[in-house]
Design a protein around this motif. Structure first.
Motif, mmCIF file in Angstrom:
data_model
loop_
_atom_site.group_PDB
_atom_site.id
_atom_site.type_symbol
_atom_site.label_atom_id
_atom_site.label_comp_id
_atom_site.label_asym_id
_atom_site.label_seq_id
_atom_site.Cartn_x
_atom_site.Cartn_y
_atom_site.Cartn_z
ATOM 1 N N ARG A 1 -32.279 1.368 24.702
ATOM 2 C CA ARG A 1 -32.976 2.643 24.498
ATOM 3 C C ARG A 1 -32.954 3.031 23.019
ATOM 4 N NH1 ARG A 1 -29.702 4.936 29.600
ATOM 5 N NH2 ARG A 1 -28.179 3.719 28.404
ATOM 6 N N VAL B 1 -38.688 5.034 29.330
ATOM 7 C CA VAL B 1 -38.263 4.419 30.577
ATOM 8 C C VAL B 1 -39.258 4.696 31.700
ATOM 9 C CG1 VAL B 1 -36.488 4.437 32.383
ATOM 10 C CG2 VAL B 1 -35.815 4.454 29.968
ATOM 11 N N GLN C 1 -33.324 2.034 34.954
ATOM 12 C CA GLN C 1 -32.132 2.558 34.274
ATOM 13 C C GLN C 1 -30.904 1.728 34.616
ATOM 14 O OE1 GLN C 1 -31.894 4.732 31.990
ATOM 15 N NE2 GLN C 1 -33.038 6.620 32.318
ATOM 16 N N PHE D 1 -41.165 -2.472 27.807
ATOM 17 C CA PHE D 1 -40.390 -1.338 27.323
ATOM 18 C C PHE D 1 -40.712 -1.042 25.859
ATOM 19 C CE2 PHE D 1 -36.009 0.462 26.222
ATOM 20 C CZ PHE D 1 -36.278 1.703 26.800
#
Length: 292
Positions: free
Chosen positions: A277, A247, A262, A240
């Motif tokens: 995030r 994403v 998610q 990530f």
């Protein structure tokens, strides 16, 4: 013990690291702690030799003779004064191979055949050293280090690891990065399972290693145990971050459905209050998982 031996054998020299050039005129030994010792044979009587063999083992190295280029680069990394200007960039590649599985000369032969040229290797020991990798010319084919290490491991049937400096433009940088790679490789390899690790990628591992025990403990407390022991989650975090917190890109690289990715993010946020995030949250979580 060495101090006592020095009194009896004035020519005795000890070496902190394995010498890559051996003077055949001297008698060489290795102590139990791995320290290499040389003594002028003219000082050793037959009785002395018998006693020395009780405490020390004879030492014979298996390094290939140093080439002219290798001797020159050895001078570069030891120099403190002015150095010549070079035209092409270069990088240093620290390597580690398992003990007692491959002779240094055989490893160098394998590299020479793979690159189809004489490679420059500065040996630290029979299992570690640094490759001087010069920037490719327009006529040479670029092969990634990941491909190179896969080929070597497949051909030689051994585990090999690389720790790689950035490309450098000045010889005065060689000494700094040589010392950094050789002194920090064990730390970096203890945090990462990758076979090829760049210096930039290694910076989080080096930062973690510098933390005080209190700050390490504080970081660990941020992450519940169920995530600390989840190797899949650590891998997800790594990918990530490398995907610039995207994403969709990260999910694709991990062969996960975007919704599944998610879902894991939301589940983690519910339990910790940290939203990966957000860059600062993501970096904090990644460092906390590395501490573990």
């Amino acid at each position: 013990m060495l101090q006592q031996l020095k009194k009896h054998f004035p020519s005795l020299q000890s070496y902190k690291k394995t010498p890559t050039e051996i003077d055949d005129k001297l008698t060489w030994f290795i102590a139990e702690n791995g320290q290499i010792i040389s003594i002028d044979p003219s000082e050793i009587t037959e009785k002395d030799s018998a006693l020395l063999h009780i405490f020390l083992k004879p030492y014979q190295h298996n390094f290939p003779p140093m080439t002219k280029a290798e001797k020159l680069w050895q001078q570069y990394i030891q120099a403190d004064g002015e150095l010549p200007i070079i035209e092409n960039m270069f990088r240093l590649i620290f390597f580690q191979i398992p003990p007692d599985q491959l002779q240094p000369a055989d490893f160098k032969d394998a590299l020479n055949q793979l690159f189809e040229k004489e490679m420059i290797i500065l040996w630290e020991s029979e299992t570690e050293g640094v490759i001087v990798d010069k920037e490719l010319t327009d006529y040479e084919e670029d092969i990634s280090l990941e491909e190179i290490i896969d080929i070597l491991m497949s051909d030689l049937y051994i585990k090999i690891r690389f720790f790689v400096s950035p490309y450098l433009t000045e010889l005065r940088q060689a000494k700094h990065y040589y010392n950094q790679l050789t002194s920090q490789a064990s730390i970096v390899f203890s945090y990462s399972e990758h076979n090829v690790i760049s210096y930039i990628e290694a910076i989080p591992y080096l930062l973690i290693d510098q933390l005080t025990p209190k700050l390490r403990d504080d970081l660990q407390q941020l992450i519940p145990q169920e995530f600390q022991h989840d190797k899949g989650f650590l891998k997800m975090m790594e990918v990530f971050l490398k995907s610039n917190l995207n994403v969709s890109v990260a999910a694709k690289k991990l062969y996960m459905h975007r919704n599944s990715f998610q879902y894991r993010i939301e589940k983690f946020k519910e339990k910790t209050g940290l939203d990966i995030r957000n860059f600062h949250h993501a970096l904090t979580v990644y460092l906390a998982l590395l501490v573990k």
